[in-house]
Design a protein around this motif. Structure first.
Motif, PDB file in Angstrom:
ATOM      1  N   TYR A 116     100.927  39.725  79.680  1.00 28.19           N
ATOM      2  CA  TYR A 116      99.912  40.489  80.395  1.00 28.19           C
ATOM      3  C   TYR A 116      98.649  39.661  80.558  1.00 28.19           C
ATOM      4  O   TYR A 116      98.155  39.087  79.604  1.00 28.19           O
ATOM      5  CB  TYR A 116      99.594  41.774  79.615  1.00 28.19           C
ATOM      6  CG  TYR A 116      98.558  42.635  80.285  1.00 28.19           C
ATOM      7  CD1 TYR A 116      98.908  43.463  81.330  1.00 28.19           C
ATOM      8  CD2 TYR A 116      97.232  42.589  79.877  1.00 28.19           C
ATOM      9  CE1 TYR A 116      97.958  44.247  81.959  1.00 28.19           C
ATOM     10  CE2 TYR A 116      96.273  43.361  80.504  1.00 28.19           C
ATOM     11  CZ  TYR A 116      96.646  44.189  81.552  1.00 28.19           C
ATOM     12  OH  TYR A 116      95.704  44.949  82.173  1.00 28.19           O
ATOM     13  N   ASN A 119     101.837  36.662  83.509  1.00 31.12           N
ATOM     14  CA  ASN A 119     103.257  36.297  83.327  1.00 31.12           C
ATOM     15  C   ASN A 119     103.587  34.897  83.854  1.00 31.12           C
ATOM     16  O   ASN A 119     104.633  34.675  84.443  1.00 31.12           O
ATOM     17  CB  ASN A 119     104.164  37.325  84.007  1.00 31.12           C
ATOM     18  CG  ASN A 119     103.866  38.737  83.579  1.00 31.12           C
ATOM     19  OD1 ASN A 119     103.740  39.028  82.393  1.00 31.12           O
ATOM     20  ND2 ASN A 119     103.717  39.630  84.539  1.00 31.12           N
ATOM     21  N   TYR A 140     107.630  39.957  84.346  1.00 30.91           N
ATOM     22  CA  TYR A 140     107.282  40.504  83.035  1.00 30.91           C
ATOM     23  C   TYR A 140     106.929  39.336  82.121  1.00 30.91           C
ATOM     24  O   TYR A 140     107.124  38.180  82.473  1.00 30.91           O
ATOM     25  CB  TYR A 140     108.450  41.305  82.436  1.00 30.91           C
ATOM     26  CG  TYR A 140     108.679  42.620  83.144  1.00 30.91           C
ATOM     27  CD1 TYR A 140     108.028  43.779  82.730  1.00 30.91           C
ATOM     28  CD2 TYR A 140     109.536  42.690  84.233  1.00 30.91           C
ATOM     29  CE1 TYR A 140     108.227  44.980  83.384  1.00 30.91           C
ATOM     30  CE2 TYR A 140     109.753  43.884  84.896  1.00 30.91           C
ATOM     31  CZ  TYR A 140     109.094  45.028  84.467  1.00 30.91           C
ATOM     32  OH  TYR A 140     109.295  46.204  85.126  1.00 30.91           O
ATOM     33  N   ASP A 160     111.910  40.362  82.564  1.00 34.63           N
ATOM     34  CA  ASP A 160     112.488  40.696  83.871  1.00 34.63           C
ATOM     35  C   ASP A 160     113.983  40.351  83.946  1.00 34.63           C
ATOM     36  O   ASP A 160     114.581  40.402  85.014  1.00 34.63           O
ATOM     37  CB  ASP A 160     111.720  40.012  85.003  1.00 34.63           C
ATOM     38  CG  ASP A 160     111.692  38.494  84.891  1.00 34.63           C
ATOM     39  OD1 ASP A 160     112.464  37.923  84.091  1.00 34.63           O
ATOM     40  OD2 ASP A 160     110.886  37.872  85.601  1.00 34.63           O
TER      41      ASP A 160
END
Length: 194
Positions: A116, A119, A140, A160
């Motif tokens: 966060y 990525n 992600y 992801d």
């Protein structure tokens, strides 16, 4: 078991051996970075500068006793410690959670992976900590990082459900010390199959 080392107050989420001199660095959800010398019961150093969990840890192959660590979302910093003196050498705010760190074995550069909010994968020149390249594509946080045996290609795994291969470090011409003209960036992607 061989030894039980007690020092963290919460879960251990990062571990890295220094193969050169037998030191072990551990990072925890208690925001601590601890250096153990040759499995001594007493920590050599307890660093408390991070303000979030310490998962990312890497020993420099270029400078003895140089340890890099990265903090989580509330911290976002990469810090460099001298484990011979205990000094904090440098720190940089990366702007996002630091998930992994790995040094190039061919050049004095370090790669970091992030969560966060960006990525991304970033290659930094050490010691100036100027960005060489920022690589994006994961959607992600980039939880895992591994380097190829030749030290040029990184593979990342993220939330992801993809593995992505990156040309992080260019080939070096051994004769002149100059890098060949070679683009840094994504080489390929594979979806994780369950």
């Amino acid at each position: 078991w061989l030894r039980k080392l007690v020092g963290h107050k919460q879960e251990v989420c990062g571990l890295k051996w220094n193969q050169e001199d037998g030191q072990l660095a551990s990072g925890g959800n208690d925001n601590k970075l601890i250096v153990w010398d040759k499995l001594s019961d007493t920590p050599l150093w307890k660093f408390a500068e991070h303000t979030a969990a310490v998962k990312a840890i890497a020993w420099s192959p270029h400078q003895r006793n140089l340890l890099a660590s990265g903090g989580g979302t509330a911290d976002r910093k990469i810090m460099f410690h001298n484990t011979a003196t205990g000094a904090l050498i440098n720190e940089i705010d990366t702007g996002s959670q630091v998930c992994n760190l790995a040094w190039s074995k061919n050049s004095n550069e370090i790669v970091s992976t992030h969560g966060y909010s960006q990525n991304q994968i970033v290659v930094w020149k050490y010691p100036s900590m100027t960005q060489v390249v920022s690589l994006t594509g994961h959607t992600y946080r980039v939880l895992y990082l591994a380097m190829s045996p030749d030290g040029r290609v990184c593979v990342t795994g993220a939330g992801d459900e993809t593995l992505r291969f990156w040309n992080c470090f260019p080939r070096r011409d051994k004769g002149s010390g100059m890098g060949e003209v070679e683009s840094l960036g994504r080489l390929g992607e594979f979806s994780v199959i369950r």
